[in-house]
Design a protein around this motif. Structure first.
Motif, PDB file in Angstrom:
ATOM      1  N   VAL A  56       8.696 -17.789   2.834  1.00 51.14           N
ATOM      2  CA  VAL A  56       9.968 -17.512   3.500  1.00 51.14           C
ATOM      3  C   VAL A  56      11.080 -17.612   2.462  1.00 51.14           C
ATOM      4  N   PRO A  57      11.734 -16.492   2.117  1.00 51.33           N
ATOM      5  CA  PRO A  57      12.849 -16.556   1.166  1.00 51.33           C
ATOM      6  C   PRO A  57      13.983 -17.397   1.738  1.00 51.33           C
ATOM      7  N   GLU A  58      14.716 -18.069   0.858  1.00 47.35           N
ATOM      8  CA  GLU A  58      15.875 -18.853   1.302  1.00 47.35           C
ATOM      9  C   GLU A  58      16.890 -17.902   1.927  1.00 47.35           C
ATOM     10  N   LEU A  81       7.502 -22.428   1.614  1.00 47.14           N
ATOM     11  CA  LEU A  81       6.168 -22.164   2.140  1.00 47.14           C
ATOM     12  C   LEU A  81       6.101 -22.960   3.432  1.00 47.14           C
ATOM     13  N   VAL A  82       5.814 -22.254   4.517  1.00 40.67           N
ATOM     14  CA  VAL A  82       5.841 -22.859   5.845  1.00 40.67           C
ATOM     15  C   VAL A  82       4.470 -22.701   6.491  1.00 40.67           C
ATOM     16  N   PRO A 130       3.265 -12.785  11.321  1.00 43.85           N
ATOM     17  CA  PRO A 130       2.679 -12.210  10.101  1.00 43.85           C
ATOM     18  C   PRO A 130       3.333 -10.895   9.686  1.00 43.85           C
ATOM     19  N   GLU A 131       3.927 -10.177  10.628  1.00 39.46           N
ATOM     20  CA  GLU A 131       4.579  -8.919  10.311  1.00 39.46           C
ATOM     21  C   GLU A 131       5.890  -9.137   9.554  1.00 39.46           C
ATOM     22  N   GLU A 132       6.454 -10.312   9.702  1.00 43.29           N
ATOM     23  CA  GLU A 132       7.770 -10.601   9.158  1.00 43.29           C
ATOM     24  C   GLU A 132       7.725 -11.238   7.762  1.00 43.29           C
ATOM     25  N   PHE A 133       6.670 -11.992   7.468  1.00 46.69           N
ATOM     26  CA  PHE A 133       6.606 -12.751   6.221  1.00 46.69           C
ATOM     27  C   PHE A 133       5.279 -12.525   5.504  1.00 46.69           C
ATOM     28  N   THR A 134       5.309 -12.725   4.190  1.00 49.90           N
ATOM     29  CA  THR A 134       4.106 -12.609   3.366  1.00 49.90           C
ATOM     30  C   THR A 134       3.245 -13.844   3.555  1.00 49.90           C
ATOM     31  N   SER A 135       1.957 -13.626   3.741  1.00 46.60           N
ATOM     32  CA  SER A 135       1.016 -14.733   3.880  1.00 46.60           C
ATOM     33  C   SER A 135       0.720 -15.316   2.502  1.00 46.60           C
ATOM     34  N   ARG A 136       0.646 -16.637   2.418  1.00 44.49           N
ATOM     35  CA  ARG A 136       0.303 -17.323   1.171  1.00 44.49           C
ATOM     36  C   ARG A 136      -0.832 -18.305   1.414  1.00 44.49           C
TER      37      ARG A 136
END
Length: 122
Positions: A6-8, A50-51, A93-99
């Motif tokens: 999640v970008p700041e 990272l959330v 998952p559509e909104e953020f990159t999975s890590r």
């Protein structure tokens, strides 16, 4: 559990309200205990989060990183509720990159152990 990058998303609010509202906010910020006291000084250092989220998309744990990829904030602990873990935000998952490749559990547990089980900040 899924881990999202999640970008700041900081920024100054556009409308700070009138004088009366600002005065009330000033008083409340000094009287009401803060939910995450360590976040106030270090939040500006965070470049991304990272959330860890549950199946419904609610944040369970979070780690804030600098641009140099160093952790500077994490929650929840007995001292800090957190930014994302203390919100009603639902992550998808559509909104953020999975890590999921990041060793989140080991990193979070190491940070927690280094701070006397969350009783102090980093």
């Amino acid at each position: 559990m899924p881990i999202f990058h999640v970008p700041e998303q900081s920024g100054e609010p556009r409308d700070k309200g009138g004088f009366l509202f600002q005065a009330l906010a000033w008083v409340l910020l000094r009287v009401v205990p803060k939910a995450s006291p360590d976040y106030e000084k270090r939040l500006a250092l965070v470049e991304y989060w990272l959330v860890e989220v549950n199946e419904e998309g609610a944040a369970l744990r979070e780690i804030g990183f600098t641009a140099a990829h160093q952790p500077v904030l994490f929650a929840p602990t007995n001292r800090n509720y957190g930014l994302w873990t203390d919100s009603d935000r639902v992550f998808s998952p559509e909104e953020f990159t999975s890590r999921n490749d990041f060793p989140f559990d080991a990193t979070w547990n190491r940070l927690y152990g280094q701070t006397s089980e969350g009783a102090r900040s980093l």
